[in-house]
Write a protein that holds these residues in place. Sequence first.
Motif, PDB file in Angstrom:
ATOM      1  N   ASN A 246       8.754  -0.076   7.226  1.00 29.02           N
ATOM      2  CA  ASN A 246       9.646   0.136   6.093  1.00 29.02           C
ATOM      3  C   ASN A 246      10.023  -1.195   5.430  1.00 29.02           C
ATOM      4  O   ASN A 246      10.056  -1.287   4.193  1.00 29.02           O
ATOM      5  N   GLN A 247      10.253  -2.219   6.222  1.00 27.39           N
ATOM      6  CA  GLN A 247      10.575  -3.543   5.674  1.00 27.39           C
ATOM      7  C   GLN A 247       9.406  -4.137   4.903  1.00 27.39           C
ATOM      8  O   GLN A 247       9.597  -4.988   4.045  1.00 27.39           O
ATOM      9  N   ALA A 248       8.188  -3.661   5.187  1.00 27.40           N
ATOM     10  CA  ALA A 248       7.001  -4.127   4.453  1.00 27.40           C
ATOM     11  C   ALA A 248       6.793  -3.307   3.177  1.00 27.40           C
ATOM     12  O   ALA A 248       5.803  -3.493   2.476  1.00 27.40           O
ATOM     13  N   GLY A 249       7.718  -2.392   2.905  1.00 27.36           N
ATOM     14  CA  GLY A 249       7.653  -1.622   1.672  1.00 27.36           C
ATOM     15  C   GLY A 249       7.096  -0.221   1.812  1.00 27.36           C
ATOM     16  O   GLY A 249       7.021   0.516   0.828  1.00 27.36           O
ATOM     17  N   LEU A 250       6.689   0.166   2.989  1.00 28.41           N
ATOM     18  CA  LEU A 250       6.181   1.531   3.182  1.00 28.41           C
ATOM     19  C   LEU A 250       7.360   2.497   3.264  1.00 28.41           C
ATOM     20  O   LEU A 250       8.267   2.309   4.075  1.00 28.41           O
ATOM     21  N   LYS A 251       7.317   3.513   2.437  1.00 33.34           N
ATOM     22  CA  LYS A 251       8.412   4.481   2.402  1.00 33.34           C
ATOM     23  C   LYS A 251       7.971   5.889   2.756  1.00 33.34           C
ATOM     24  O   LYS A 251       8.787   6.748   3.002  1.00 33.34           O
ATOM     25  N   ARG A 252       6.681   6.124   2.750  1.00 36.50           N
ATOM     26  CA  ARG A 252       6.151   7.451   3.094  1.00 36.50           C
ATOM     27  C   ARG A 252       5.761   7.435   4.574  1.00 36.50           C
ATOM     28  O   ARG A 252       4.600   7.346   4.930  1.00 36.50           O
ATOM     29  N   LEU A 253       6.789   7.477   5.421  1.00 41.84           N
ATOM     30  CA  LEU A 253       6.612   7.377   6.864  1.00 41.84           C
ATOM     31  C   LEU A 253       6.933   8.704   7.531  1.00 41.84           C
ATOM     32  O   LEU A 253       7.854   9.412   7.121  1.00 41.84           O
ATOM     33  N   GLY A 254       6.179   9.013   8.563  1.00 45.99           N
ATOM     34  CA  GLY A 254       6.447  10.196   9.370  1.00 45.99           C
ATOM     35  C   GLY A 254       6.286   9.837  10.826  1.00 45.99           C
ATOM     36  O   GLY A 254       5.765   8.775  11.166  1.00 45.99           O
ATOM     37  N   VAL A 255       6.757  10.711  11.685  1.00 54.97           N
ATOM     38  CA  VAL A 255       6.660  10.467  13.125  1.00 54.97           C
ATOM     39  C   VAL A 255       5.834  11.560  13.765  1.00 54.97           C
ATOM     40  O   VAL A 255       5.773  12.688  13.295  1.00 54.97           O
ATOM     41  N   ILE A 256       5.178  11.179  14.842  1.00 57.44           N
ATOM     42  CA  ILE A 256       4.388  12.102  15.655  1.00 57.44           C
ATOM     43  C   ILE A 256       5.010  12.048  17.053  1.00 57.44           C
ATOM     44  O   ILE A 256       5.036  10.982  17.670  1.00 57.44           O
TER      45      ILE A 256
ATOM     46  N   ILE B 255       0.862  -1.182   0.000  1.00 51.93           N
ATOM     47  CA  ILE B 255       0.000   0.000   0.000  1.00 51.93           C
ATOM     48  C   ILE B 255       0.905   1.241   0.000  1.00 51.93           C
ATOM     49  O   ILE B 255       1.800   1.364   0.828  1.00 51.93           O
ATOM     50  N   ASP B 256       0.658   2.165  -0.910  1.00 54.20           N
ATOM     51  CA  ASP B 256       1.439   3.410  -0.972  1.00 54.20           C
ATOM     52  C   ASP B 256       0.611   4.527  -0.360  1.00 54.20           C
ATOM     53  O   ASP B 256      -0.140   5.223  -1.040  1.00 54.20           O
ATOM     54  N   ILE B 257       0.733   4.662   0.949  1.00 51.16           N
ATOM     55  CA  ILE B 257      -0.028   5.662   1.687  1.00 51.16           C
ATOM     56  C   ILE B 257       0.876   6.198   2.799  1.00 51.16           C
ATOM     57  O   ILE B 257       1.659   5.439   3.370  1.00 51.16           O
ATOM     58  N   PRO B 258       0.806   7.495   3.098  1.00 49.61           N
ATOM     59  CA  PRO B 258       1.585   7.983   4.235  1.00 49.61           C
ATOM     60  C   PRO B 258       1.091   7.349   5.536  1.00 49.61           C
ATOM     61  O   PRO B 258      -0.115   7.239   5.765  1.00 49.61           O
ATOM     62  N   VAL B 259       2.042   6.939   6.365  1.00 49.23           N
ATOM     63  CA  VAL B 259       1.728   6.389   7.679  1.00 49.23           C
ATOM     64  C   VAL B 259       2.563   7.155   8.701  1.00 49.23           C
ATOM     65  O   VAL B 259       3.782   7.258   8.567  1.00 49.23           O
ATOM     66  N   LEU B 260       1.880   7.710   9.690  1.00 48.63           N
ATOM     67  CA  LEU B 260       2.533   8.449  10.760  1.00 48.63           C
ATOM     68  C   LEU B 260       2.540   7.573  12.003  1.00 48.63           C
ATOM     69  O   LEU B 260       1.551   6.909  12.306  1.00 48.63           O
ATOM     70  N   VAL B 261       3.652   7.573  12.724  1.00 47.39           N
ATOM     71  CA  VAL B 261       3.808   6.692  13.890  1.00 47.39           C
ATOM     72  C   VAL B 261       4.128   7.529  15.115  1.00 47.39           C
ATOM     73  O   VAL B 261       5.124   8.258  15.143  1.00 47.39           O
ATOM     74  N   LYS B 262       3.264   7.420  16.136  1.00 54.28           N
ATOM     75  CA  LYS B 262       3.511   8.124  17.396  1.00 54.28           C
ATOM     76  C   LYS B 262       4.608   7.420  18.181  1.00 54.28           C
ATOM     77  O   LYS B 262       4.752   6.195  18.112  1.00 54.28           O
ATOM     78  N   ASN B 263       5.337   8.214  18.963  1.00 54.73           N
ATOM     79  CA  ASN B 263       6.317   7.608  19.856  1.00 54.73           C
ATOM     80  C   ASN B 263       5.594   6.870  20.981  1.00 54.73           C
ATOM     81  O   ASN B 263       4.493   7.250  21.377  1.00 54.73           O
ATOM     82  N   PRO B 264       6.196   5.768  21.452  1.00 52.05           N
ATOM     83  CA  PRO B 264       5.544   4.978  22.503  1.00 52.05           C
ATOM     84  C   PRO B 264       5.250   5.803  23.754  1.00 52.05           C
ATOM     85  O   PRO B 264       5.887   6.821  24.019  1.00 52.05           O
ATOM     86  N   VAL B 265       4.268   5.333  24.519  1.00 53.00           N
ATOM     87  CA  VAL B 265       3.857   6.011  25.740  1.00 53.00           C
ATOM     88  C   VAL B 265       5.060   6.208  26.662  1.00 53.00           C
ATOM     89  O   VAL B 265       5.290   7.292  27.182  1.00 53.00           O
TER      90      VAL B 265
END
Length: 170
Positions: free
Chosen positions: A156-166, A131-141
């Motif tokens: 990223n290993q699953a092929g997602l390259k449009r990653l961002g962090v929250i 899936i080519d979709i941006p995915v944002l990942v929050k830092n753990p609690v």
Amino acid sequence: MELELEPLRLPSDKERPLVIAGPCSAETEEQVMSTARNLAAKGCHISITLKTTRFRTWFPYTSGFEGNGEMALPWMQRVKEETGMMISTEVATPEHVEVALKYGMDILWVGARTSANPFAMQALADALQGIDIPVLVKNPVNPDLELWIGALQRLNQAGLKRLGVIHRGF
């Protein structure tokens, strides 16, 4: 391991920072639409969580309110149709991914509790493969940089390259 990333390619007017704001959860259609219209009128481009609007449909907290789930996703579609904003929601399970994509979410994000769970992150990575979709990942609690990076690596290993962090505050 280095992450192989691409730009998120999110809309911006280049004059202001990307802003993500709004309510913590999608409680009613009226609340969602009113918030979205007000934000769109102020020039916001994305209806998600970090600031433009935060319409959480699944609410993985122990506080009692668990969100409206799939029932709220047509409200988000309406936001997209009426305002032109991109739409997003939090996903915590492969089932959430499937339903969110069915309703045309433009961006997905992973919450702090999910990002801390390597098993949950692997299940999400498997569900998002191809899936080519941006995915944002929050830092753990709990402030654990290795878990946060590990969550990004699994995606990223699953092929997602449009990653961002929250980054959520501590």
